[in-house]
Design a protein around this motif. Structure first.
Motif, mmCIF file in Angstrom:
data_model
loop_
_atom_site.group_PDB
_atom_site.id
_atom_site.type_symbol
_atom_site.label_atom_id
_atom_site.label_comp_id
_atom_site.label_asym_id
_atom_site.label_seq_id
_atom_site.Cartn_x
_atom_site.Cartn_y
_atom_site.Cartn_z
ATOM 1 N N VAL A 163 0.861 -1.179 0.000
ATOM 2 C CA VAL A 163 0.000 0.000 0.000
ATOM 3 C C VAL A 163 0.899 1.231 0.000
ATOM 4 O O VAL A 163 1.784 1.358 0.847
ATOM 5 C CB VAL A 163 -0.930 0.014 1.236
ATOM 6 C CG1 VAL A 163 -1.781 1.273 1.251
ATOM 7 C CG2 VAL A 163 -1.808 -1.229 1.256
ATOM 8 N N LEU A 164 0.691 2.113 -0.980
ATOM 9 C CA LEU A 164 1.476 3.335 -1.097
ATOM 10 C C LEU A 164 0.677 4.509 -0.551
ATOM 11 O O LEU A 164 -0.457 4.731 -0.971
ATOM 12 C CB LEU A 164 1.823 3.613 -2.567
ATOM 13 C CG LEU A 164 2.513 2.493 -3.325
ATOM 14 C CD1 LEU A 164 2.595 2.838 -4.796
ATOM 15 C CD2 LEU A 164 3.878 2.228 -2.754
ATOM 16 N N CYS A 165 1.267 5.237 0.365
ATOM 17 C CA CYS A 165 0.646 6.458 0.889
ATOM 18 C C CYS A 165 1.748 7.478 1.119
ATOM 19 O O CYS A 165 2.234 7.644 2.240
ATOM 20 C CB CYS A 165 -0.133 6.185 2.165
ATOM 21 S SG CYS A 165 -1.015 7.661 2.730
ATOM 22 N N LEU A 166 2.148 8.123 0.047
ATOM 23 C CA LEU A 166 3.258 9.071 0.117
ATOM 24 C C LEU A 166 2.712 10.484 0.287
ATOM 25 O O LEU A 166 2.903 11.360 -0.549
ATOM 26 C CB LEU A 166 4.127 8.941 -1.139
ATOM 27 C CG LEU A 166 4.729 7.549 -1.324
ATOM 28 C CD1 LEU A 166 5.461 7.445 -2.639
ATOM 29 C CD2 LEU A 166 5.643 7.200 -0.158
ATOM 30 N N ARG A 167 2.008 10.676 1.381
ATOM 31 C CA ARG A 167 1.394 11.969 1.697
ATOM 32 C C ARG A 167 1.773 12.360 3.123
ATOM 33 O O ARG A 167 2.752 11.878 3.658
ATOM 34 C CB ARG A 167 -0.129 11.882 1.536
ATOM 35 C CG ARG A 167 -0.630 11.404 0.186
ATOM 36 C CD ARG A 167 -0.552 12.431 -0.867
ATOM 37 N NE ARG A 167 -1.450 13.527 -0.554
ATOM 38 C CZ ARG A 167 -2.015 14.293 -1.419
ATOM 39 N NH1 ARG A 167 -1.804 14.099 -2.683
ATOM 40 N NH2 ARG A 167 -2.794 15.275 -1.058
ATOM 41 N N TYR A 168 0.954 13.171 3.734
ATOM 42 C CA TYR A 168 1.255 13.699 5.061
ATOM 43 C C TYR A 168 0.590 12.865 6.152
ATOM 44 O O TYR A 168 -0.087 11.881 5.886
ATOM 45 C CB TYR A 168 0.841 15.162 5.135
ATOM 46 C CG TYR A 168 1.571 16.005 4.124
ATOM 47 C CD1 TYR A 168 2.919 16.319 4.294
ATOM 48 C CD2 TYR A 168 0.940 16.430 2.963
ATOM 49 C CE1 TYR A 168 3.603 17.060 3.349
ATOM 50 C CE2 TYR A 168 1.620 17.178 2.022
ATOM 51 C CZ TYR A 168 2.953 17.487 2.221
ATOM 52 O OH TYR A 168 3.631 18.211 1.281
ATOM 53 N N LEU A 169 0.774 13.296 7.384
ATOM 54 C CA LEU A 169 0.318 12.535 8.550
ATOM 55 C C LEU A 169 -1.173 12.216 8.507
ATOM 56 O O LEU A 169 -1.579 11.081 8.732
ATOM 57 C CB LEU A 169 0.666 13.285 9.838
ATOM 58 C CG LEU A 169 0.318 12.585 11.140
ATOM 59 C CD1 LEU A 169 1.017 11.246 11.237
ATOM 60 C CD2 LEU A 169 0.683 13.457 12.319
ATOM 61 N N GLY A 170 -1.999 13.192 8.222
ATOM 62 C CA GLY A 170 -3.449 12.962 8.178
ATOM 63 C C GLY A 170 -3.832 11.912 7.154
ATOM 64 O O GLY A 170 -4.691 11.064 7.403
ATOM 65 N N ASP A 171 -3.185 11.968 5.997
ATOM 66 C CA ASP A 171 -3.457 10.969 4.960
ATOM 67 C C ASP A 171 -2.993 9.588 5.402
ATOM 68 O O ASP A 171 -3.642 8.585 5.102
ATOM 69 C CB ASP A 171 -2.758 11.360 3.654
ATOM 70 C CG ASP A 171 -3.270 12.678 3.121
ATOM 71 O OD1 ASP A 171 -4.473 12.776 2.835
ATOM 72 O OD2 ASP A 171 -2.460 13.618 3.020
ATOM 73 N N SER A 172 -1.892 9.547 6.119
ATOM 74 C CA SER A 172 -1.402 8.264 6.634
ATOM 75 C C SER A 172 -2.379 7.678 7.646
ATOM 76 O O SER A 172 -2.581 6.467 7.696
ATOM 77 C CB SER A 172 -0.025 8.430 7.266
ATOM 78 O OG SER A 172 0.900 8.812 6.282
ATOM 79 N N LEU A 173 -2.998 8.533 8.445
ATOM 80 C CA LEU A 173 -4.025 8.060 9.388
ATOM 81 C C LEU A 173 -5.200 7.431 8.650
ATOM 82 O O LEU A 173 -5.784 6.455 9.115
ATOM 83 C CB LEU A 173 -4.527 9.208 10.261
ATOM 84 C CG LEU A 173 -3.656 9.608 11.428
ATOM 85 C CD1 LEU A 173 -4.143 10.917 12.037
ATOM 86 C CD2 LEU A 173 -3.632 8.514 12.477
ATOM 87 N N LEU A 174 -5.531 7.994 7.499
ATOM 88 C CA LEU A 174 -6.662 7.481 6.728
ATOM 89 C C LEU A 174 -6.383 6.138 6.068
ATOM 90 O O LEU A 174 -7.297 5.509 5.533
ATOM 91 C CB LEU A 174 -7.090 8.511 5.681
ATOM 92 C CG LEU A 174 -7.655 9.807 6.255
ATOM 93 C CD1 LEU A 174 -7.920 10.817 5.144
ATOM 94 C CD2 LEU A 174 -8.924 9.545 7.055
ATOM 95 N N THR A 175 -5.138 5.686 6.096
ATOM 96 C CA THR A 175 -4.835 4.361 5.554
ATOM 97 C C THR A 175 -5.253 3.252 6.512
ATOM 98 O O THR A 175 -5.416 2.111 6.091
ATOM 99 C CB THR A 175 -3.333 4.183 5.242
ATOM 100 O OG1 THR A 175 -2.583 4.271 6.449
ATOM 101 C CG2 THR A 175 -2.851 5.179 4.230
#
Length: 88
Positions: free
Chosen positions: A8-20
């Motif tokens: 799973v790729l989530c190369l964004r910021y902290l909030g986006d990482s929480l949404l993973t």
């Protein structure tokens, strides 16, 4: 065929990482035997701390040399399924 290795790729910021977290939970519930890895930006690892299911956390380095090494490592793992949560 069910995937055995998922990236799973989530190369964004902290909030986006929480949404993973809900995505990772759903993947684990749907593919309980799969090894799930998530590639995130440095400093966002805290979003996945104490996650109740086993996951491997990989960070995307800032230097181009280390990025190339990380890509080689990722490609050598032979993931069956990749989900990109980076795009909008």
């Amino acid at each position: 065929m069910k995937p055995k290795k998922i990236l799973v790729l989530c190369l964004r910021y902290l909030g986006d990482s929480l949404l993973t977290r809900p995505v990772l939970r759903a993947l684990h519930q749907h593919y309980p035997e799969a090894k799930i890895s998530v590639l995130i930006m440095p400093g966002t690892e805290v979003a996945l701390e104490n996650f109740p299911y086993p996951i491997q956390t990989l960070t995307w380095p800032r230097s181009i040399t280390k990025q190339i090494h990380q890509l080689i490592t990722i490609f050598s793992q032979g993931y069956d399924l990749t989900l990109d949560l980076t795009g909008n």
